[in-house]
Scaffold this active site. Structure first.
Site, PDB file in Angstrom:
ATOM      1  N   ILE A 187      22.826  10.867  18.765  1.00 43.57           N
ATOM      2  CA  ILE A 187      21.691  11.572  18.158  1.00 43.57           C
ATOM      3  C   ILE A 187      20.935  12.442  19.154  1.00 43.57           C
ATOM      4  O   ILE A 187      20.045  13.183  18.764  1.00 43.57           O
ATOM      5  CB  ILE A 187      20.702  10.592  17.487  1.00 43.57           C
ATOM      6  CG1 ILE A 187      20.214   9.530  18.492  1.00 43.57           C
ATOM      7  CG2 ILE A 187      21.302   9.960  16.258  1.00 43.57           C
ATOM      8  CD1 ILE A 187      19.100   8.658  17.952  1.00 43.57           C
ATOM      9  N   GLY A 188      21.271  12.358  20.436  1.00 42.97           N
ATOM     10  CA  GLY A 188      20.556  13.181  21.405  1.00 42.97           C
ATOM     11  C   GLY A 188      21.133  13.015  22.794  1.00 42.97           C
ATOM     12  O   GLY A 188      21.785  12.009  23.098  1.00 42.97           O
ATOM     13  N   SER A 189      20.905  14.006  23.635  1.00 44.59           N
ATOM     14  CA  SER A 189      21.326  13.906  25.032  1.00 44.59           C
ATOM     15  C   SER A 189      20.430  14.800  25.863  1.00 44.59           C
ATOM     16  O   SER A 189      19.809  15.733  25.350  1.00 44.59           O
ATOM     17  CB  SER A 189      22.791  14.325  25.203  1.00 44.59           C
ATOM     18  OG  SER A 189      22.954  15.681  24.862  1.00 44.59           O
ATOM     19  N   GLY A 190      20.361  14.494  27.145  1.00 42.05           N
ATOM     20  CA  GLY A 190      19.516  15.279  28.032  1.00 42.05           C
ATOM     21  C   GLY A 190      19.738  14.876  29.468  1.00 42.05           C
ATOM     22  O   GLY A 190      20.725  14.211  29.804  1.00 42.05           O
ATOM     23  N   ALA A 191      18.797  15.264  30.316  1.00 41.31           N
ATOM     24  CA  ALA A 191      18.939  15.022  31.747  1.00 41.31           C
ATOM     25  C   ALA A 191      19.020  13.541  32.065  1.00 41.31           C
ATOM     26  O   ALA A 191      19.661  13.135  33.027  1.00 41.31           O
ATOM     27  CB  ALA A 191      17.766  15.661  32.495  1.00 41.31           C
ATOM     28  N   GLY A 198      20.119  11.011  29.951  1.00 41.81           N
ATOM     29  CA  GLY A 198      21.191  10.231  29.367  1.00 41.81           C
ATOM     30  C   GLY A 198      21.514  10.624  27.945  1.00 41.81           C
ATOM     31  O   GLY A 198      20.971  11.578  27.395  1.00 41.81           O
ATOM     32  N   ILE A 199      22.432   9.858  27.356  1.00 44.38           N
ATOM     33  CA  ILE A 199      22.866  10.058  25.972  1.00 44.38           C
ATOM     34  C   ILE A 199      22.236   8.976  25.109  1.00 44.38           C
ATOM     35  O   ILE A 199      22.158   7.816  25.513  1.00 44.38           O
ATOM     36  CB  ILE A 199      24.406  10.000  25.879  1.00 44.38           C
ATOM     37  CG1 ILE A 199      25.022  11.116  26.733  1.00 44.38           C
ATOM     38  CG2 ILE A 199      24.879  10.107  24.432  1.00 44.38           C
ATOM     39  CD1 ILE A 199      26.524  11.015  26.874  1.00 44.38           C
ATOM     40  N   ASP A 204       4.231  15.513  31.954  1.00 43.83           N
ATOM     41  CA  ASP A 204       5.413  16.205  31.427  1.00 43.83           C
ATOM     42  C   ASP A 204       5.576  15.988  29.926  1.00 43.83           C
ATOM     43  O   ASP A 204       6.690  15.871  29.433  1.00 43.83           O
ATOM     44  CB  ASP A 204       6.659  15.732  32.184  1.00 43.83           C
ATOM     45  CG  ASP A 204       7.838  16.696  32.025  1.00 43.83           C
ATOM     46  OD1 ASP A 204       7.594  17.898  31.818  1.00 43.83           O
ATOM     47  OD2 ASP A 204       8.995  16.243  32.097  1.00 43.83           O
TER      48      ASP A 204
END
Length: 411
Positions: free
Chosen positions: A32-36, A38-39, A151
């Site tokens: 459902i999502g990923s980024g810097a 993790g998944i 952030d």
């Protein structure tokens, strides 16, 4: 736990070019999502009998920064318990010893959408005000523990279909200083305050700038300051809000001050021009919420000079927000964080690895029966239930019209 018994408790599945090796209690994994960081997958927890989100940290021991952030996230998630901060349900690793240790999985509440999706809905005043109120409650709770986020951004704020909002992460560690350089963006930084992008000192109301950027985006349906890098972002800020006064310039480091003072001077625009009435929803008859109140709040948050910016307590008492005020939410007891030097710690990667392994083992022990023991309340159980708010219309706290997939986005 013996090696063979531990092996029998896990199974592996390929998710988005990554192998997830998870406890058998977690079924039907879907990315459902990923980024810097993790998944993230949605899954069904057969023990708790509910849907959850599982985040596999991305290379937590790649370097000291990754390792420190992973340790900080685990420690803070274990300690913080507030309805507007995402709840920790479980932590585990499939590895059997410190020597083999390389993967960390964090299990959290599953939400319906992140704020990026919600912003596109053209919210009415009640929904916008209520979402901002919850954001401020979560921020105040972090501040009460000495955690300044720095952030906040829409991708790391999530909501349920009933308009319940939760902050996903704990932001930047205080020692992760940023310099005013033309550094390419690794993650979205459109919402970071001037004092962060200019490498200045900061205090708690650094987070109020971010809330102002998010609120402005809710109103305009577009990012306020979409800079390509910090310099471009600073230019976009002063073009709209105006060049700050000489007193502000004196607070800057010499090299930064030279650059900032040599930029073209901008008068900026009034908030009536930046946020005209036509951008706002119709005034609310039920709660008397008005565009003029929303604009006034924006004008107090989007202030370049932090010494003149509103505080979180003042924002919670603002007429656009205080219709929702509940002491049990806005004045919840601060979390007790045992490691007071959390942000100042410096270790080798191997030392961080050992510290993280101990945290994971401690949390595994505390979750043997399905949920974390030792929390003030059972995280994950009835997380949506809150106090009664002074609105009776179901449309205010109901966002069931959202046609979005479940999400728990990382940055």
């Amino acid at each position: 736990m013996s090696r063979s018994k531990r092996d029998n408790n896990f199974y592996s599945v390929e998710i988005a070019d990554s192998t997830f090796t998870v406890l058998k209690r977690y079924q039907n994994l879907k990315p459902i999502g990923s980024g810097a960081q993790g998944i993230v997958c949605a899954a069904y927890d057969a023990i708790l009998e509910r849907n959850v989100a599982i985040k596999k940290l991305s290379r937590p021991f790649q370097n000291q920064t990754h390792a420190k952030r992973a340790y900080r996230e685990l420690v803070l998630m274990k300690c913080v318990n507030h309805k507007n901060i995402i709840g920790l349900l479980n932590v585990f690793t499939p590895q059997k010893s410190l020597e083999e240790f390389q993967d960390v999985y964090i299990v959290m509440e599953l939400m319906d959408a992140n704020l990026c999706q919600v912003i596109q809905m053209e919210l009415d005043h009640e929904r916008m005000s209520y979402l901002l109120y919850q954001m401020l409650c979560g921020i105040k709770h972090l501040h009460s523990a000495g955690i300044i986020h720095r952030d906040l951004k829409p991708s790391n704020i999530v909501v349920k279909s009933d308009c319940t909002l939760k902050i996903l992460d704990f932001g930047l560690a205080r020692t992760a200083g940023t310099s005013f350089m033309m550094t390419p963006y690794v993650v979205t930084r459109y919402y970071r305050a001037p004092e962060v992008i200019l490498g200045m000192g900061y205090k708690e109301n650094v987070d109020l700038w971010s809330v102002g950027c998010i609120m402005g985006e809710m109103v305009c349906l577009k990012i306020l300051f979409p800079g390509r890098d910090y310099i471009d972002q600073w230019n976009k800020v002063i073009e709209q809000l105006g060049t700050p006064c000489p007193e502000f310039m004196k607070k800057l480091q010499p090299t930064v001050r030279t650059y900032v003072e040599n930029r073209p001077k901008y008068a900026g625009y009034s908030f009536e021009k930046l946020f005209p009435d036509v951008l706002f929803p119709a005034d609310s008859e039920h709660n008397k919420l008005k565009a003029s109140q929303a604009r006034d709040l924006l004008s107090k948050m989007l202030v370049i000079d932090a010494s003149k910016r509103i505080s979180v307590d003042e924002a919670l008492q603002h007429p656009y927000i205080n219709v929702w005020y509940d002491p049990s939410e806005a004045e919840a007891p601060p979390p007790k964080i045992p490691d007071k030097q959390l942000d100042e710690r410096e270790h080798t990667i191997e030392e961080w690895k050992e510290l993280i392994y101990k945290e994971v083992m401690d949390l595994e022990e505390r979750t043997k029966n399905g949920v974390i023991r030792g929390q003030p309340s059972p995280l994950g159980a009835a997380v949506i239930n809150g106090s009664q708010h002074p609105v009776s219309s179901p449309s205010v706290n109901d966002m069931s019209s959202m046609s979005t997939d479940p999400t728990l986005a990382s940055d």
